[in-house]
Each structure stands twice: as C-alpha cells, then as structure tokens.
Design an enzyme around this catalytic site. Structure first.
Site, PDB file in Angstrom:
ATOM      1  N   CYS A  28     -47.059   3.104 -11.664  1.00  0.00           N
ATOM      2  CA  CYS A  28     -45.838   3.495 -11.934  1.00  0.00           C
ATOM      3  C   CYS A  28     -44.875   2.397 -11.164  1.00  0.00           C
ATOM      4  CB  CYS A  28     -45.569   4.941 -10.942  1.00  0.00           C
ATOM      5  SG  CYS A  28     -46.184   6.127 -11.644  1.00  0.00           S
TER       6      CYS A  28
ATOM      7  N   CYS B 173     -47.659   5.932  -7.940  1.00  0.00           N
ATOM      8  CA  CYS B 173     -48.879   5.350  -8.182  1.00  0.00           C
ATOM      9  C   CYS B 173     -48.821   3.820  -8.481  1.00  0.00           C
ATOM     10  CB  CYS B 173     -49.669   5.823  -9.169  1.00  0.00           C
ATOM     11  SG  CYS B 173     -49.104   5.536 -10.738  1.00  0.00           S
TER      12      CYS B 173
END
Length: 79
Positions: free
Chosen positions: A13, A10
């Site tokens: 991340c 994501c």
C-alpha cells in the site's frame, strides 16, 4: 482529480502511494492523493484484496501494485 489508495498501510500500500505521488509530480498535474485505511470504506469499493487504486471514484486496479507506467496510463485516461 482525486486519487485514493485503498489499504491498511501494508508495504504494498505504501509502495503504491509513493509511486502514485511520483507519477503525479512527474506529470505536473493537480491531484489530491488520499489514503483510505478503514476496512469498511475499502469494502465499499467492492474490492477484496489490497492495495487498490481509485481515480475519481472508479477502481482501476486492486490486489497488486501496478508499475509506474501503468499508473501513469491510468491517470492520463482520467485527465
């Protein structure tokens, strides 16, 4: 030193991965930075929210993106 970024890829991340790379480069240290994206592998660290930051197999933060200074502090603790 082995640093792992736990998360499925994501935006947060990726941000944590990039910040961690910056800190490692700024500190001039030898570190292997790995992305852990498999759900079962992430769960094995006992975290329920990503992203997660693991240094030498110890979870240091999960569920948020720490600041660059926080990441630096975490890494320096394990040097």
């Amino acid at each position: 030193m082995v640093i792992k970024i736990l998360g499925a890829g994501c935006k947060n991340c990726e941000k944590l991965y990039n910040l961690t790379n910056e800190v490692v480069n700024e500190l001039g240290i030898e570190a292997e930075i790995k992305k852990v994206t498999e759900f079962k592998d992430i769960l094995s660290y006992g975290i329920m929210k990503t992203p997660g930051l693991v240094i030498d197999e110890k979870v240091v933060v999960s569920g948020r993106v720490p600041s660059k200074n926080e990441i630096k502090d975490f890494i320096q603790k394990y040097l």
